[in-house]
Scaffold this motif. Structure first.
Motif, mmCIF file in Angstrom:
data_model
loop_
_atom_site.group_PDB
_atom_site.id
_atom_site.type_symbol
_atom_site.label_atom_id
_atom_site.label_comp_id
_atom_site.label_asym_id
_atom_site.label_seq_id
_atom_site.Cartn_x
_atom_site.Cartn_y
_atom_site.Cartn_z
ATOM 1 N N GLY A 1 71.836 46.518 111.800
ATOM 2 C CA GLY A 1 73.151 45.937 112.003
ATOM 3 C C GLY A 1 74.203 46.920 111.537
ATOM 4 O O GLY A 1 74.021 47.593 110.515
ATOM 5 N N GLY A 2 75.291 47.011 112.276
ATOM 6 C CA GLY A 2 76.428 47.844 111.902
ATOM 7 C C GLY A 2 77.575 46.945 111.495
ATOM 8 O O GLY A 2 77.942 46.034 112.240
ATOM 9 N N TYR A 3 78.146 47.200 110.304
ATOM 10 C CA TYR A 3 79.133 46.291 109.716
ATOM 11 C C TYR A 3 80.389 47.014 109.289
ATOM 12 O O TYR A 3 80.338 48.118 108.745
ATOM 13 N N LEU A 4 81.497 46.351 109.504
ATOM 14 C CA LEU A 4 82.782 46.730 108.922
ATOM 15 C C LEU A 4 83.086 45.635 107.919
ATOM 16 O O LEU A 4 83.338 44.486 108.316
ATOM 17 N N GLY A 5 82.977 45.959 106.654
ATOM 18 C CA GLY A 5 83.044 44.913 105.642
ATOM 19 C C GLY A 5 81.850 43.996 105.853
ATOM 20 O O GLY A 5 80.719 44.442 105.921
ATOM 21 N N ARG A 6 82.112 42.709 105.989
ATOM 22 C CA ARG A 6 81.033 41.740 106.227
ATOM 23 C C ARG A 6 80.868 41.392 107.697
ATOM 24 O O ARG A 6 79.975 40.638 108.067
ATOM 25 N N GLU A 7 81.735 41.927 108.550
ATOM 26 C CA GLU A 7 81.707 41.614 109.982
ATOM 27 C C GLU A 7 80.750 42.534 110.729
ATOM 28 O O GLU A 7 80.866 43.762 110.664
ATOM 29 N N GLN A 8 79.804 41.948 111.449
ATOM 30 C CA GLN A 8 78.903 42.750 112.271
ATOM 31 C C GLN A 8 79.605 43.145 113.552
ATOM 32 O O GLN A 8 80.173 42.311 114.256
ATOM 33 N N VAL A 9 79.558 44.453 113.855
ATOM 34 C CA VAL A 9 80.209 44.969 115.057
ATOM 35 C C VAL A 9 79.252 45.779 115.938
ATOM 36 O O VAL A 9 79.640 46.211 117.022
ATOM 37 N N ALA A 10 78.013 45.986 115.446
ATOM 38 C CA ALA A 10 77.065 46.809 116.199
ATOM 39 C C ALA A 10 75.639 46.346 115.904
ATOM 40 O O ALA A 10 75.388 45.700 114.879
ATOM 41 N N PHE A 11 74.732 46.719 116.797
ATOM 42 C CA PHE A 11 73.338 46.313 116.647
ATOM 43 C C PHE A 11 72.446 47.278 117.416
ATOM 44 O O PHE A 11 72.838 47.828 118.444
ATOM 45 N N ALA A 12 71.242 47.456 116.916
ATOM 46 C CA ALA A 12 70.181 48.173 117.627
ATOM 47 C C ALA A 12 68.860 47.691 117.051
ATOM 48 O O ALA A 12 68.811 47.212 115.918
#
Length: 146
Positions: A49-60
């Motif tokens: 998971g890719g996160y900015l703060g606690r918000e997920q913005v990406a995935f692989a």
């Protein structure tokens, strides 16, 4: 200045609603994918998971035997966060993961991101005459899929 993308393999942090929503409604490769299928895919994969703060913005996710082979799948950055280098950071983190070292082959399929993956050494198969697939591209539109 953009925030740095924090990448984690902790499944407990994954936002399954976000992942399913993107895959089912925005990703050309998985339109209509059922939530239960996404849950099974996540459970059987090494997920990032890719996160900015606690918000997920990406995935692989990588499907692997941990010894010889991995398949990279469901890579995405949400549209509002593209163009900031997050996809590159995500792919770099995936390829640096200890469980994906020393593999003979890492494969993926893409329609539109060849340039991104080429920067990491991906290329067309060296011996395409040896590769085969069984493709059911409409599987998620089937009413019997769960």
């Amino acid at each position: 200045m953009d925030e740095s993308l924090r990448i984690s393999t902790d499944r407990g942090e994954l936002d399954l609603d976000l992942i399913h929503g993107f895959l089912a409604h925005e990703a050309y490769w998985s339109l209509g994918i059922p939530r239960a299928t996404v849950e099974r895919a996540v459970a059987g994969s090494l997920c990032f998971g890719g996160y900015l703060g606690r918000e997920q913005v990406a995935f692989a996710r990588a499907i692997t035997d941990g010894a010889t082979f991995a398949y990279l799948a469901d890579v995405f950055v949400l549209p509002a966060h593209r163009g900031r280098g997050y996809a590159k950071a995500l792919i770099a983190a995936v390829l640096a993961h200890p469980d994906l070292q020393g593999l003979r082959r890492i494969s993926l399929a893409t329609w539109d991101a060849h340039d991104l993956y080429a920067k990491f050494g991906f290329a067309a198969p060296a011996r395409p005459d040896r590769l085969m697939e069984k493709l059911n591209s409409d599987v998620y539109q089937s009413k019997t899929t769960t």
